[in-house]
Design a protein around this motif. Sequence first.
Motif, PDB file in Angstrom:
ATOM      1  N   GLY A   1      -0.572  15.291  -4.945  1.00  0.00           N
ATOM      2  CA  GLY A   1      -1.131  14.489  -4.667  1.00  0.00           C
ATOM      3  C   GLY A   1      -1.205  13.659  -5.501  1.00  0.00           C
ATOM      4  N   GLU A   2       0.572  13.009  -5.886  1.00  0.00           N
ATOM      5  CA  GLU A   2       0.851  11.796  -6.317  1.00  0.00           C
ATOM      6  C   GLU A   2       1.736  10.890  -5.308  1.00  0.00           C
ATOM      7  N   LEU A   3       1.901   9.455  -5.469  1.00  0.00           N
ATOM      8  CA  LEU A   3       2.840   8.371  -5.204  1.00  0.00           C
ATOM      9  C   LEU A   3       3.769   8.725  -6.480  1.00  0.00           C
TER      10      LEU A   3
ATOM     11  N   GLY B   1       0.538  -1.190   0.005  1.00  0.00           N
ATOM     12  CA  GLY B   1       0.275  -0.027  -0.342  1.00  0.00           C
ATOM     13  C   GLY B   1       0.986   1.512   0.152  1.00  0.00           C
ATOM     14  N   SER B   2       0.166   2.295  -0.458  1.00  0.00           N
ATOM     15  CA  SER B   2       0.950   3.103  -0.437  1.00  0.00           C
ATOM     16  C   SER B   2       1.394   4.575   1.253  1.00  0.00           C
ATOM     17  N   SER B   3       0.950   3.633   2.130  1.00  0.00           N
ATOM     18  CA  SER B   3       1.839   4.246   3.380  1.00  0.00           C
ATOM     19  C   SER B   3       2.762   3.637   3.887  1.00  0.00           C
ATOM     20  N   ALA B   4       3.351   2.498   3.105  1.00  0.00           N
ATOM     21  CA  ALA B   4       4.001   1.193   3.541  1.00  0.00           C
ATOM     22  C   ALA B   4       5.164   2.095   2.641  1.00  0.00           C
TER      23      ALA B   4
END
Length: 254
Positions: free
Chosen positions: A56-58, A41-44
């Motif tokens: 706003g973009e990873l 996931g993004s947070s990981a």
Amino acid sequence: MQYLKDAGVEQVLAAGSMWRVGYAPDTANGVVDHLRSEGFGSSAMVRAGLAMWVDGELVDRHRDRLMLVARDARLSAVGFVGVELGGKVQFLSTGMALHQASNVLVGIEEQLDLLRGGATPVLVDDPVDAIAVSEMSRRLDGQWAGIPVVGDGLSTAQARMLRKFTMGDKVVVLLHGDEHRQKLTSGYLLDLAVYYDQVRAVALSCSPRELVSFEAGPRALQELLTTTRPALTYRIGHAAAGVEYEPPDRQLDL
């Protein structure tokens, strides 16, 4: 690959190499897309220091860099070191204070066999220089383990961690670079002296990776490391230090 070949250490990419060396491609989302396909996931990704939010973009945090793993005193992977092709080194951790650059080291796990066999740690400024020392050692005598100092100099915590995995009581500091860098290097000699009876030094006019890129370079580097002298007998910048150094009494916290 060409960068490592020019440095004379391309063998670290071989299947049997002890070094965990990766490459972050020069893309905006290559690593992010790959990790998402693997279920992360993004947070990981952000916590691992591999991605960041931009408008706003990873996006990928490392681009066009060699990547190495930084580990804590338990040899747990807690961050990454990125080496730009121009040589600039950047450390990124999980963001916890415990895992800042001053509390981790690169190259310990990759050289545990050398260190447990009695190899002397050789402190250098750059991860690729550390690899050059390590590969020279494996090729010739197994007596040396290259350890890069990542960050603003060696901390007391890093010196203690290094001593934990060293069988002998000697450490070598490789002096290289401009006057500012050599003065920075000299600043952590006292921390090393708390944990090692013998703090030795050797000065090079070129980097270890430059030296080993020549045919006779590995043997020349080996000979230089066997002729070190007490670190504080070297002239650092314009300040002469010409006395033998007696380390203070200490209790090793291993």
